[in-house]
Design an enzyme around this catalytic site. Structure first.
Site, PDB file in Angstrom:
ATOM      1  N   ALA A   1     -18.068 -21.237 -25.894  1.00 30.17           N
ATOM      2  CA  ALA A   1     -18.024 -22.450 -26.698  1.00 30.17           C
ATOM      3  C   ALA A   1     -18.166 -23.720 -25.845  1.00 30.17           C
ATOM      4  O   ALA A   1     -18.940 -24.612 -26.200  1.00 30.17           O
ATOM      5  CB  ALA A   1     -16.734 -22.492 -27.513  1.00 30.17           C
TER       6      ALA A   1
ATOM      7  N   GLY B   1     -23.401 -24.156 -35.246  1.00 28.62           N
ATOM      8  CA  GLY B   1     -22.339 -23.706 -34.354  1.00 28.62           C
ATOM      9  C   GLY B   1     -21.872 -24.838 -33.449  1.00 28.62           C
ATOM     10  O   GLY B   1     -22.086 -26.009 -33.745  1.00 28.62           O
ATOM     11  N   PHE B   2     -21.262 -24.466 -32.332  1.00 26.36           N
ATOM     12  CA  PHE B   2     -20.726 -25.490 -31.433  1.00 26.36           C
ATOM     13  C   PHE B   2     -21.816 -26.414 -30.928  1.00 26.36           C
ATOM     14  O   PHE B   2     -21.674 -27.636 -30.951  1.00 26.36           O
ATOM     15  CB  PHE B   2     -20.019 -24.825 -30.246  1.00 26.36           C
ATOM     16  CG  PHE B   2     -18.699 -24.217 -30.605  1.00 26.36           C
ATOM     17  CD1 PHE B   2     -17.594 -25.029 -30.825  1.00 26.36           C
ATOM     18  CD2 PHE B   2     -18.562 -22.845 -30.731  1.00 26.36           C
ATOM     19  CE1 PHE B   2     -16.373 -24.476 -31.165  1.00 26.36           C
ATOM     20  CE2 PHE B   2     -17.339 -22.281 -31.073  1.00 26.36           C
ATOM     21  CZ  PHE B   2     -16.244 -23.104 -31.283  1.00 26.36           C
TER      22      PHE B   2
ATOM     23  N   ASP C   1     -25.960 -19.897 -27.066  1.00 23.67           N
ATOM     24  CA  ASP C   1     -26.224 -18.486 -26.759  1.00 23.67           C
ATOM     25  C   ASP C   1     -27.706 -18.152 -26.758  1.00 23.67           C
ATOM     26  O   ASP C   1     -28.124 -17.141 -26.204  1.00 23.67           O
ATOM     27  CB  ASP C   1     -25.515 -17.582 -27.781  1.00 23.67           C
ATOM     28  CG  ASP C   1     -24.003 -17.661 -27.644  1.00 23.67           C
ATOM     29  OD1 ASP C   1     -23.526 -18.345 -26.720  1.00 23.67           O
ATOM     30  OD2 ASP C   1     -23.299 -17.039 -28.474  1.00 23.67           O
TER      31      ASP C   1
ATOM     32  N   GLY D   1     -28.891 -24.389 -36.841  1.00 24.01           N
ATOM     33  CA  GLY D   1     -27.650 -23.739 -36.412  1.00 24.01           C
ATOM     34  C   GLY D   1     -26.487 -24.714 -36.351  1.00 24.01           C
ATOM     35  O   GLY D   1     -26.554 -25.713 -35.654  1.00 24.01           O
TER      36      GLY D   1
ATOM     37  N   VAL E   1     -33.961 -20.028 -41.702  1.00 23.72           N
ATOM     38  CA  VAL E   1     -35.122 -20.316 -40.873  1.00 23.72           C
ATOM     39  C   VAL E   1     -35.753 -18.993 -40.454  1.00 23.72           C
ATOM     40  O   VAL E   1     -35.063 -18.092 -39.985  1.00 23.72           O
ATOM     41  CB  VAL E   1     -34.715 -21.136 -39.636  1.00 23.72           C
ATOM     42  CG1 VAL E   1     -35.896 -21.276 -38.682  1.00 23.72           C
ATOM     43  CG2 VAL E   1     -34.207 -22.501 -40.057  1.00 23.72           C
TER      44      VAL E   1
ATOM     45  N   GLU F   1      -9.409  -9.032 -26.835  1.00 23.84           N
ATOM     46  CA  GLU F   1      -8.526  -9.668 -27.822  1.00 23.84           C
ATOM     47  C   GLU F   1      -8.403  -8.808 -29.067  1.00 23.84           C
ATOM     48  O   GLU F   1      -7.323  -8.639 -29.639  1.00 23.84           O
ATOM     49  CB  GLU F   1      -9.058 -11.061 -28.159  1.00 23.84           C
ATOM     50  CG  GLU F   1      -8.870 -12.034 -27.004  1.00 23.84           C
ATOM     51  CD  GLU F   1      -9.635 -13.343 -27.157  1.00 23.84           C
ATOM     52  OE1 GLU F   1      -9.258 -14.321 -26.494  1.00 23.84           O
ATOM     53  OE2 GLU F   1     -10.619 -13.386 -27.926  1.00 23.84           O
TER      54      GLU F   1
END
Lengths: 447, 447
Positions: free
Chosen positions: B336, B18-19, B320, B16, B84, B183
């Site tokens: 994040a 991501g952040f 997450d 992954g 994966v 948003e």
């Protein structure tokens, strides 16, 4: 009853928001008409740089603009995102896929062309072409995924101590060596030999082959011969294998069969290809069949000197859809400058009709043309002036940089975004989904 | 035999980009390990601004960067674009969709979350969520096509002298009023009431409804209550209809059925919806099932204070995908900053292992959080400090502008392109095709 939308003024319906259609719309801004521009997509594309989007050097928004945005301030123009399926010239109507019909007083047909697979339509899935933003993103995705796949193979090999992946693991085949094919092949070779080297750990440029296949006996057939020679040399410097006088006769997802076009040679080779790109041949949209006119063998509509149809003088056909003879009697090539100049000419003739003045015949002012092959590599000709290499490339860069800056002047993208945001404008409002908004692949007015 | 790729050093496999995963990879740059970052896509996405891509205010390249590019200079890191499908913790292997297995000494699982349809998986086609660039482009396409469709209807009506299209012709329903939902609803209302007004001739803002549906009794449930009130008022100022204590119980392509969640109310309404956007609920990837650990009810893996699995100390689960208790004992939210801080903590603990030092427990430093609702509209809180409106929005803008400028410093896009081109770097090298590179929707490591 023909004139709704804005009542008593004549309505000009323009089909296609490419160079010809958009130019015509803008040139009619001060004419006493209502302009309705119909396009299947919501954006205009600067096609000459489309290959850069496929090569992941530019983003769609760098070369595409929403039509509504372009015509935002033109009071007498509206944009309709709809799919045109035919024309009823007797009733003066444009037929839409949703069953609607648009009445017109003047009709401008500028639907562009789509790549032709010479009857092998099943080839499209193996070898996508490059006409729209969606095409470019599809190609980009295929090209980049091939590099990722090769890296994955190399990693697998490294992890299990096998020798590296086979040579053929990365073979790009570009079919057609017109400007698009030449530029695409050059861009791929550059990605393989330069860009990817920095970003990938295991795959090596040597693992990449780029084949450029052309049925004619030289690359850039429309160009002067000496420039074809220059271009081929420059392509080979970049590592592109150029195969002229060669035709593709079979194709699968991962192979092409190549045979020689000249009887003297007996070349007949099956090449494993990880990615095939189609840059050969154009064909026009089938909706042109509804127009009362002659056609050339590639289906383009033969137009009168004033760009209208002899059988329907209030109908103009422009750009790639039109067969329009140049000064030398030969049909004009499908280039942006031709389309743009035809757009102005058609608009001018409509204005002349409204003033009761006689129409003018269209004459193309050829400023020459150029093709870029790679960094500091290009060929260009203007009239008798012909040059290649760095000079040609600088000329090419200058012209396109000026265009792009004019196209989107801006400082830092973020400040621009803040500006757009504060002043309630949305930018990059492009529908460049690969899932086309309208399924039917018939109406090719994206370009 | 566990340690190929770069021989004797321990290998850290990070799943992954991501952040959490990317931060961990970078924090290990000077550690004596080989880092292998595996992601299903080839890019990292700055998720907090993803809704701006869906709202067509930002382009994918503004908020996404190719992982290979980010780690270009990190000698001990490689990137693998692969899917994966599971883990073999006993054999210390990550299982890939192509049948391969990646051996690891340390494993960091940061696969993020996917939106959950609470068992109604068929809803995904009606109401796409917003987790990836592909999601955002799909949503953008749907939103913009709705406006085009409405304009087409209005044009049809105008051409045939009928009255305008029915009110319900443009109803956007956003399900879930967390930060993303708030948003998104604000952005759509702004497009409808401001942007589109300039670009469309016939459709009127009054024709557009934006519904924001939330099962809880207030918007932004994780936020302090006073900010929920502020946020709702600001949304309503923008023209968003907020429906709290309301749940979606049925859905089709063009309608949702809403029922009240609190027993006192008997609300039960079927709303015609031209576009439905899902911003409710997360669920984790099914591949986490292979990990030997407890789970919370949303499937997140319960981790030890050092972020590893009690049953497998060389396996860390972050972001997450992890259920990690905060100072107050409640699980940390999927934000994040949490993921980023966890990424550093996991990298630090791996370095400590290698030095034979004891691990440190992770503690989250909460700098507060904010949500933007529209121009000059937002809510923010930092510790005891809580504010809304212009001030909050300026804070939000400042933080994100600084980020974006840092993310892509540049002057004119064209000069940048020329630079990239001259120096053989390709930018915007994003595979954001809607047709996902790998079909299986299982492995959600895009985020």
């Amino acid at each position: 009853m023909e004139r709704k939308l804005n009542s008593q003024r004549p309505r000009v319906v323009i089909v296609g928001g490419g160079f010809a259609g958009l130019k015509a719309a803008r040139e009619l801004s001060r004419a006493p008409v209502d302009v309705l521009l119909v396009d299947r997509t919501n954006h205009h594309v600067f096609q000459p740089l489309l290959y850069q989007v496929a090569a992941a050097a530019l983003s769609p928004r760098d070369i595409a603009r929403p039509l509504r945005d372009v015509l935002r301030r033109q009071r007498n123009a509206s944009v309709l995102m709809a799919e045109v399926v035919g024309f009823d010239v007797d009733q003066q109507r444009v037929l839409l896929s949703d069953g609607d019909a648009l009445a017109y007083d003047f009709l401008i047909v500028a639907v562009g062309a789509r790549h032709s697979y010479f009857g092998n339509d099943n080839w499209e899935s193996h070898a996508p072409g490059l006409k729209t933003i969606a095409d470019a993103l599809e190609l980009r995705s295929r090209i980049l995924l091939e590099f990722e796949r090769a890296e994955r193979n190399a990693t697998r090999a490294a992890l299990s101590d096998q020798s590296g992946p086979p040579e053929a693991s990365l073979t790009f085949v570009v079919v057609g060596a017109g400007p698009t094919g030449v530029e695409m092949a050059g861009a791929i070779a550059e990605i393989a030999h330069r860009t990817m080297r920095r970003n990938f750990r295991l795959i090596r440029p040597e693992m990449t082959r780029t084949l450029l296949v052309e049925a004619a006996d030289r690359v850039l057939p429309p160009f002067p011969e000496e420039l074809s020679v220059k271009a081929q040399r420059q392509l080979e410097d970049l590592g592109v294998e150029v195969r002229c006088s060669t035709r593709v006769v079979e194709m699968s997802d991962n192979s092409v069969r190549l045979v020689a076009t000249d009887a003297t040679s007996t070349e007949d080779e099956k090449v494993a290809a990880s990615c095939i790109i189609w840059a050969a041949g154009n064909e026009v949209s089938s909706i042109l069949a509804d127009l009362p006119a002659d056609r050339d063998r590639s289906g383009r509509v033969t137009v009168a000197p004033d760009l209208s149809l002899p059988a329907a003088p209030n109908v103009f056909v422009l750009g790639d859809a039109a067969a329009c003879a140049g000064a030398d009697g030969k049909p004009l090539p499908g280039l942006a400058p031709v389309a743009t100049q035809q757009g102005s000419a058609a608009a001018d003739n409509i204005r002349r009709d409204l003033k009761g003045r006689s129409r003018k015949a269209f004459s193309y002012w050829d400023r020459g043309s150029m093709a870029t092959i790679g960094k500091a590599r290009a060929v260009a000709w203007m009239g008798s002036l012909r040059f290649g290499g760095l000079l040609a490339w600088l000329a090419w860069s200058l012209i396109h940089i000026l265009f792009l800056i004019g196209f989107r002047t801006r400082v830092v993208v973020m400040l621009e975004w803040l500006y757009l945001y504060l002043f309630n404008r949305r930018d990059a409002r492009l529908l460049h989904s690969l899932r086309e908004p309208h399924p039917t692949p018939d109406c090719d007015s994206e370009t």
